[in-house]
Design a protein around this motif. Structure first.
Motif, PDB file in Angstrom:
ATOM      1  N   GLN A 196       3.065  10.234  -7.368  1.00 21.53           N
ATOM      2  CA  GLN A 196       3.783  10.637  -8.586  1.00 21.53           C
ATOM      3  C   GLN A 196       2.813  10.998  -9.705  1.00 21.53           C
ATOM      4  O   GLN A 196       2.999  11.998 -10.402  1.00 21.53           O
ATOM      5  CB  GLN A 196       4.696   9.496  -9.038  1.00 21.53           C
ATOM      6  N   ARG A 197       1.757  10.172  -9.827  1.00 19.58           N
ATOM      7  CA  ARG A 197       0.777  10.413 -10.884  1.00 19.58           C
ATOM      8  C   ARG A 197       0.046  11.742 -10.643  1.00 19.58           C
ATOM      9  O   ARG A 197      -0.191  12.507 -11.564  1.00 19.58           O
ATOM     10  CB  ARG A 197      -0.213   9.245 -10.921  1.00 19.58           C
ATOM     11  N   MET A 198      -0.265  12.013  -9.379  1.00 23.40           N
ATOM     12  CA  MET A 198      -0.996  13.255  -9.067  1.00 23.40           C
ATOM     13  C   MET A 198      -0.120  14.477  -9.283  1.00 23.40           C
ATOM     14  O   MET A 198      -0.586  15.525  -9.729  1.00 23.40           O
ATOM     15  CB  MET A 198      -1.490  13.228  -7.621  1.00 23.40           C
ATOM     16  N   GLU A 199       1.152  14.347  -8.959  1.00 25.65           N
ATOM     17  CA  GLU A 199       2.058  15.483  -9.109  1.00 25.65           C
ATOM     18  C   GLU A 199       2.353  15.791 -10.576  1.00 25.65           C
ATOM     19  O   GLU A 199       2.619  16.929 -10.938  1.00 25.65           O
ATOM     20  CB  GLU A 199       3.364  15.219  -8.357  1.00 25.65           C
ATOM     21  N   SER A 214       0.850  -1.207   0.000  1.00 24.30           N
ATOM     22  CA  SER A 214       0.000   0.000   0.000  1.00 24.30           C
ATOM     23  C   SER A 214       0.879   1.249   0.000  1.00 24.30           C
ATOM     24  O   SER A 214       0.517   2.270  -0.585  1.00 24.30           O
ATOM     25  CB  SER A 214      -0.963   0.003   1.183  1.00 24.30           C
ATOM     26  N   ARG A 215       2.055   1.163   0.649  1.00 26.47           N
ATOM     27  CA  ARG A 215       2.984   2.306   0.625  1.00 26.47           C
ATOM     28  C   ARG A 215       3.528   2.519  -0.788  1.00 26.47           C
ATOM     29  O   ARG A 215       3.678   3.646  -1.246  1.00 26.47           O
ATOM     30  CB  ARG A 215       4.127   2.082   1.627  1.00 26.47           C
ATOM     31  N   GLU A 216       3.799   1.394  -1.461  1.00 23.16           N
ATOM     32  CA  GLU A 216       4.280   1.493  -2.850  1.00 23.16           C
ATOM     33  C   GLU A 216       3.183   2.076  -3.752  1.00 23.16           C
ATOM     34  O   GLU A 216       3.460   2.919  -4.608  1.00 23.16           O
ATOM     35  CB  GLU A 216       4.688   0.106  -3.370  1.00 23.16           C
ATOM     36  N   ALA A 217       1.948   1.611  -3.520  1.00 26.97           N
ATOM     37  CA  ALA A 217       0.813   2.102  -4.316  1.00 26.97           C
ATOM     38  C   ALA A 217       0.635   3.606  -4.099  1.00 26.97           C
ATOM     39  O   ALA A 217       0.382   4.358  -5.053  1.00 26.97           O
ATOM     40  CB  ALA A 217      -0.452   1.364  -3.909  1.00 26.97           C
ATOM     41  N   GLU A 218       0.820   4.022  -2.848  1.00 19.85           N
ATOM     42  CA  GLU A 218       0.679   5.425  -2.507  1.00 19.85           C
ATOM     43  C   GLU A 218       1.705   6.276  -3.245  1.00 19.85           C
ATOM     44  O   GLU A 218       1.394   7.375  -3.714  1.00 19.85           O
ATOM     45  CB  GLU A 218       0.898   5.556  -1.001  1.00 19.85           C
TER      46      GLU A 218
END
Lengths: 210, 91
Positions: free
Chosen positions: A205-208, A196-200
């Motif tokens: 990154q995608r949001m930024e 879940s930390r990796e997914a986060e």
């Protein structure tokens, strides 16, 4: 999301629920032992002039057992409440469970595990210790019954003792079995937390980048 | 009992909840957050244009935009994947 994750989610909630039940029973036993220590020694204490004897130590121990037992009952009951709350919500929406409802339940469980990881590990440890104590104690009673068997024992004394030993042994074995299952579930949840930390990180990154 | 959600998990909850227009108070209650944190999260989502503000009868409502679908899909897929990967591990 298909039916399989939903089925797995329900199964894992049952595992956590059984962990809570095992701990609830052990802490209740602990509380009961504490109360027995206090009650059995308070009247002995009243017959002594000196305050410094083993009864005082046992009463203090009794209070300690009672406090720990009570504290752990509350902790286990809260865990039980949390799990049953999600289970009820899933139960009522069973026929029309959507992706978002399942994801919401997963978030709840992951968030719960993230916050209570040390308590869950302690609960697993207590289940193992409790299982060992029950198995050893039942073995001791079996040996005692075999070695000190007296044909003069009358019903229901002997039969009742056999039933209590069988119950104790079954409970100990059940704890061992369940705890092993819970341990493997906990290791899966550790992997989930890491993932879940990796997914986060991917989401961040995608949001930024937008 | 206490649980700790990450900010992205809360974003997802807010966005899913605001698929139907919601008031600030309703969001606070649904997501179980305090007003300051809720405002910070809503500001972030507004900045990203994942939610919009609509006014109706002098009341302010928050509504999820189409732009957020990408985040919602990504989040749901990653969490689904996370669960399925663990399932494979479980055998």
């Amino acid at each position: 999301m298909n039916a399989q994750p939903s089925k797995q989610l329900n199964k894992e909630m049952l595992i956590f629920l059984s962990l809570a039940v095992i701990n609830l029973l052990f802490s209740a036993t602990f509380l009961a032992i504490g109360i027995v220590f206090i009650i059995n020694n308070i009247w002995i204490l009243s017959n002594y002039d000196s305050l410094f004897n083993t009864s005082v130590a046992l009463i203090i121990l009794g209070f300690l057992f009672s406090i720990i037992g009570f504290y752990w009952i509350v902790k286990s009951a809260l865990m039980m409440d949390f799990i049953t709350d999600i289970q009820w919500k899933i139960y009522w929406t069973k026929k029309k469970q959507s992706d978002s409802q399942i994801t919401k339940s997963i978030i709840k469980l992951i968030a719960y595990y993230r916050e209570n990881i040390s308590q869950i590990k302690k609960m697993i440890f207590i289940s193992i210790i409790g299982g060992i104590i029950f198995v050893i104690q039942s073995m001791y009673y079996i040996l005692e019954m075999v070695l000190l068997y007296d044909p003069l024992y009358q019903w229901p004394f002997y039969q009742m003792r056999i039933i209590s030993v069988i119950l104790m042994l079954s409970w100990g074995i059940l704890c061992f079995y369940t705890t092993n299952y819970i341990r493997s579930a906990a290791s899966i949840w550790d992997i989930r937390l890491r993932k879940s930390r990796e997914a986060e990180e991917i989401i961040r990154q995608r949001m930024e980048s937008k | 009992m206490a649980s700790r959600r990450t900010q992205y998990e809360i974003f997802w909850e807010i966005l899913m909840f605001c698929k139907k227009k919601q008031t600030f108070t309703a969001i606070i209650r649904y997501c179980n957050l305090n007003s300051k944190i809720t405002q910070d999260y809503l500001d972030f989502l507004l900045k990203k244009e994942y939610i919009s503000i609509i006014e109706h009868n002098n009341k302010k409502f928050y509504l999820t935009t189409d732009k957020s679908e990408e985040f919602i899909a990504l989040f749901t897929n990653l969490y689904k994947e996370l669960f399925e990967t663990s399932l494979q591990k479980n055998g």
